[in-house]
Scaffold this motif. Sequence first.
Motif, PDB file in Angstrom:
ATOM      1  N   UNK A 159       0.829  -1.204   0.000  1.00  0.00           N
ATOM      2  CA  UNK A 159       0.000   0.000   0.000  1.00  0.00           C
ATOM      3  C   UNK A 159       0.863   1.253   0.000  1.00  0.00           C
ATOM      4  N   UNK A 160       0.286   2.329  -0.505  1.00  0.00           N
ATOM      5  CA  UNK A 160       0.997   3.605  -0.568  1.00  0.00           C
ATOM      6  C   UNK A 160       0.834   4.400   0.722  1.00  0.00           C
ATOM      7  N   UNK A 161      -0.260   4.146   1.427  1.00  0.00           N
ATOM      8  CA  UNK A 161      -0.548   4.866   2.669  1.00  0.00           C
ATOM      9  C   UNK A 161      -1.101   3.895   3.700  1.00  0.00           C
ATOM     10  N   UNK A 162      -0.803   4.145   4.953  1.00  0.00           N
ATOM     11  CA  UNK A 162      -1.311   3.302   6.031  1.00  0.00           C
ATOM     12  C   UNK A 162      -2.654   3.795   6.568  1.00  0.00           C
ATOM     13  N   UNK A 163      -3.122   4.920   6.045  1.00  0.00           N
ATOM     14  CA  UNK A 163      -4.320   5.566   6.572  1.00  0.00           C
ATOM     15  C   UNK A 163      -5.535   4.639   6.568  1.00  0.00           C
ATOM     16  N   UNK A 204       9.019   1.485  -1.737  1.00  0.00           N
ATOM     17  CA  UNK A 204       8.179   0.776  -2.703  1.00  0.00           C
ATOM     18  C   UNK A 204       9.026  -0.179  -3.543  1.00  0.00           C
ATOM     19  N   UNK A 205      10.246   0.205  -3.864  1.00  0.00           N
ATOM     20  CA  UNK A 205      11.139  -0.675  -4.625  1.00  0.00           C
ATOM     21  C   UNK A 205      11.397  -1.971  -3.863  1.00  0.00           C
ATOM     22  N   UNK A 206      11.662  -1.840  -2.561  1.00  0.00           N
ATOM     23  CA  UNK A 206      11.910  -3.026  -1.737  1.00  0.00           C
ATOM     24  C   UNK A 206      10.648  -3.865  -1.599  1.00  0.00           C
ATOM     25  N   UNK A 207       9.505  -3.218  -1.492  1.00  0.00           N
ATOM     26  CA  UNK A 207       8.240  -3.944  -1.384  1.00  0.00           C
ATOM     27  C   UNK A 207       7.972  -4.758  -2.645  1.00  0.00           C
ATOM     28  N   UNK A 208       8.245  -4.160  -3.804  1.00  0.00           N
ATOM     29  CA  UNK A 208       8.030  -4.875  -5.060  1.00  0.00           C
ATOM     30  C   UNK A 208       8.973  -6.073  -5.169  1.00  0.00           C
ATOM     31  N   UNK A 209      10.219  -5.903  -4.736  1.00  0.00           N
ATOM     32  CA  UNK A 209      11.164  -7.015  -4.770  1.00  0.00           C
ATOM     33  C   UNK A 209      10.729  -8.135  -3.831  1.00  0.00           C
ATOM     34  N   UNK A 210      10.200  -7.758  -2.680  1.00  0.00           N
ATOM     35  CA  UNK A 210       9.672  -8.759  -1.739  1.00  0.00           C
ATOM     36  C   UNK A 210       8.552  -9.565  -2.385  1.00  0.00           C
ATOM     37  N   UNK A 211       7.668  -8.885  -3.107  1.00  0.00           N
ATOM     38  CA  UNK A 211       6.554  -9.571  -3.751  1.00  0.00           C
ATOM     39  C   UNK A 211       7.032 -10.478  -4.886  1.00  0.00           C
ATOM     40  N   UNK A 212       8.035 -10.029  -5.625  1.00  0.00           N
ATOM     41  CA  UNK A 212       8.596 -10.854  -6.702  1.00  0.00           C
ATOM     42  C   UNK A 212       9.191 -12.142  -6.141  1.00  0.00           C
ATOM     43  N   UNK A 236      -2.341  -5.951 -10.234  1.00  0.00           N
ATOM     44  CA  UNK A 236      -3.555  -5.180  -9.940  1.00  0.00           C
ATOM     45  C   UNK A 236      -3.151  -3.923  -9.175  1.00  0.00           C
ATOM     46  N   UNK A 237      -4.015  -2.935  -9.184  1.00  0.00           N
ATOM     47  CA  UNK A 237      -3.635  -1.661  -8.573  1.00  0.00           C
ATOM     48  C   UNK A 237      -4.865  -0.885  -8.152  1.00  0.00           C
ATOM     49  N   UNK A 238      -4.664   0.111  -7.314  1.00  0.00           N
ATOM     50  CA  UNK A 238      -5.738   1.035  -6.949  1.00  0.00           C
ATOM     51  C   UNK A 238      -5.364   2.423  -7.455  1.00  0.00           C
ATOM     52  N   UNK A 276      -3.191   4.101  -4.750  1.00  0.00           N
ATOM     53  CA  UNK A 276      -1.735   4.000  -4.840  1.00  0.00           C
ATOM     54  C   UNK A 276      -1.171   2.636  -4.531  1.00  0.00           C
ATOM     55  N   UNK A 277      -2.029   1.644  -4.297  1.00  0.00           N
ATOM     56  CA  UNK A 277      -1.547   0.301  -3.963  1.00  0.00           C
ATOM     57  C   UNK A 277      -1.181  -0.474  -5.227  1.00  0.00           C
ATOM     58  N   UNK A 278      -0.267  -1.425  -5.061  1.00  0.00           N
ATOM     59  CA  UNK A 278       0.132  -2.337  -6.141  1.00  0.00           C
ATOM     60  C   UNK A 278      -0.013  -3.772  -5.641  1.00  0.00           C
ATOM     61  N   UNK A 279      -0.449  -4.653  -6.527  1.00  0.00           N
ATOM     62  CA  UNK A 279      -0.567  -6.061  -6.179  1.00  0.00           C
ATOM     63  C   UNK A 279      -0.054  -6.910  -7.328  1.00  0.00           C
ATOM     64  N   UNK A 280       0.404  -8.117  -6.996  1.00  0.00           N
ATOM     65  CA  UNK A 280       0.779  -9.073  -8.027  1.00  0.00           C
ATOM     66  C   UNK A 280       0.279 -10.449  -7.618  1.00  0.00           C
TER      67      UNK A 280
END
Length: 290
Positions: A159-163, A204-212, A236-238, A276-280
């Motif tokens: 996610x882009x925000x924790x709100x 976000x770069x590290x988060x994407x690498x974690x998901x990969x 997928x994305x928001x 702002x979220x990204x999913x794979x």
Amino acid sequence: MSKVAILTDSNSGITQEESKKLGIFVEPMPFYIDGQLYYEDIDLTQDEFYEKLTQGGEITTSMPITGNLMDDWDKILEEYDELVYIPMSSGLSSSCATAKMLADDYDGRVVVVDNQRISVTQKLSALEAKKLADMGKSAQEICDALMEIKSASTIYITVDTLEYLKKGGRLTPAVAAIGSLLKIKPVLSIYGEKLDKYSMARTMKAAKQTMIEALKKDMKNVLHTDNFDDVVISVAHTQNQAAAEKFAEELLQEFPVKNIWIDPLSLSVSCHIGPGALACTVTKKLIDIE
């Protein structure tokens, strides 16, 4: 040979316009925004949803209204012998359990599939079900085939925000405040019926690498394959199309599949994680639909 209809809900990401081209019926999901009822892709667009969400609107999700759902089933069954209904995961909504109860009154003509899918993975199930129906499979045969591989799919979201996680009670205000201060990006997982925290990343770069890396592990340990022809990789994305397209390019470097689907995340998920979220995802194919 029975004529079998396929119905899913708008959590699949299949729009009403796309449904006509695909020959798949789509049940619009209802939302209450500041007390007013809206239906996804009927009188509520993605842009309108996010505008109301970011302006602080009070948004609650709801399962399809029972009377509406049964009316739609009845209308479809005027033309078809049987109906396969693929709702969103039973772990994320009670709509699946309700639909199963309602189906008991249809003498086997309505079969509800509880293969615990959402968003692009739910869309894949609907497309595969349609292909099987076109091949002459019965509603129960289609359900059995989808259920056989229901566990062969995983989703990861950052996610882009924790709100919105804080607002939904998934993070305490204190943890959310610290996380926002440190710019921590949580990585969430959806496997089976649960949405859980998977990992934390600082960028976000590290988060994407974690998901990969998670998708690579899941191909081996969950899907039990190293053949890229056996799987569908999706993004997928928001409200984050440009970032989703870039992420798809990065995934193609790691997973040499024919193509990568890109779709908006369902609004039922989006209201809990914000824009702002990204999913794979990685999902084992049941049948080749291309």
